[in-house]
Motif scaffolding. Sequence first.
Motif, PDB file in Angstrom:
ATOM      1  N   TYR A 278      -3.744   7.552  -0.428  1.00  0.00           N
ATOM      2  CA  TYR A 278      -3.887   6.215  -1.128  1.00  0.00           C
ATOM      3  C   TYR A 278      -3.750   5.056  -0.206  1.00  0.00           C
ATOM      4  N   TRP A 313      -9.208   8.179  -5.779  1.00  0.00           N
ATOM      5  CA  TRP A 313      -7.877   7.187  -5.831  1.00  0.00           C
ATOM      6  C   TRP A 313      -8.080   6.175  -6.802  1.00  0.00           C
ATOM      7  N   PRO A 367       1.551   8.599  -2.610  1.00  0.00           N
ATOM      8  CA  PRO A 367       0.490   8.163  -1.965  1.00  0.00           C
ATOM      9  C   PRO A 367       0.152   8.096  -0.603  1.00  0.00           C
TER      10      PRO A 367
END
Length: 380
Positions: A278, A313, A367
Amino acid sequence: MIQEFIETRAYSEELCEPLKTEDYVIQPVEFVSPTKWHLAHTTWFFEVFVLTRFKKDYQLYNKDFPYLFNSYYEAKGDRVMRAHRGNLSRPTVDEIFSYRTYVTEALKELLKVSAVKELLSIVQIGIHHEKQHQELLLMDIKYCFGHNPLFPVYKADFNEHSSEDAKQNWATIKEGLYHIGHQGNGFCYDNETKAHQVFLQDFEISSRLVTNGEFIKFIEDGGYKNPLLWHAEAWDWIQGEKIEHPLYWQKTEDTWKEFKLNGLNTLDFKDTLSHISYYEAAAFAQWKGYRLPTEFEWEIAQDQFSWGKRWEWTESAYLPYPNYQKAPGALGEYNGKFMVNQKVLRGGSAFTSNNHTRKTYRNFFHPQMRWQQSGVRLAK
């Protein structure tokens, strides 16, 4: 359901056919589980959640297996810590396959004589749980092979390739109230409910995913060296881990290469970008002057583009929907306990099993994770 159960169990074993015995056991990092463990854990799920509860006089295959192959279900007792799964040289691979056969046959017998609604509901969850682990199995095999200096070929004809049309179009969505979440009678996970309304501002979303060639330009422009593009936590991550390109990429002399399950190949610039975090997705979007879509924008716009090539994402934190209710008992640990510090991904990938994902499916990872086949769709 019996047929779907049989096919799902068989497919897990089919995925293992290219492997050698040594491949089943390794665990190079904590978040990668050995193949043998995946095979056993998906079997444990059916044994502990279904057979011990619904099959009269059922005898555990092995009294130690519930401890060895529980994953994170605290309500089901103690378990081997995740980082130690690679220490399990015993039970052997052969014994794990015997365990699978024992449980599969017992459950087939149970389904022939019982159609209790609650039983069928848990079996259906178990089927999709195993499909999730089939994807994880391929992710973990790729990580193991991709970090082996010999770059072994898993399967020469395994196709991860997904080229994108050079032309980028933008779908426009008008502001307003939109329905989000699973509706109807088909299977879904509890985290896709309850269906509810959200208000969205005007936005546009790309018709296609970002390509390797586009991401190369980000690298060449010093994207990984520009702190203004990164979240503070992300900048610390790329500095500490010395991240300079997507996972499975490498540069030898002037040639970029990428490892895939069919081996180490010259990087295809037209191929869909994958295996980025991410953090990298958000930095790239900022560099382009755009942003990532929220999961609600993605769901509302999903009929405007082709999806399922890569997990995508989103800008959304993984949180419960309004009026979300966890399942009672240990099954309530399946999704709800992970609704913190993670980002939502939508879509699917070349690793995703058939009949598993849908437009309301919510995948989720921390992430910094990127061993899943994750890509980027831009919004503005």
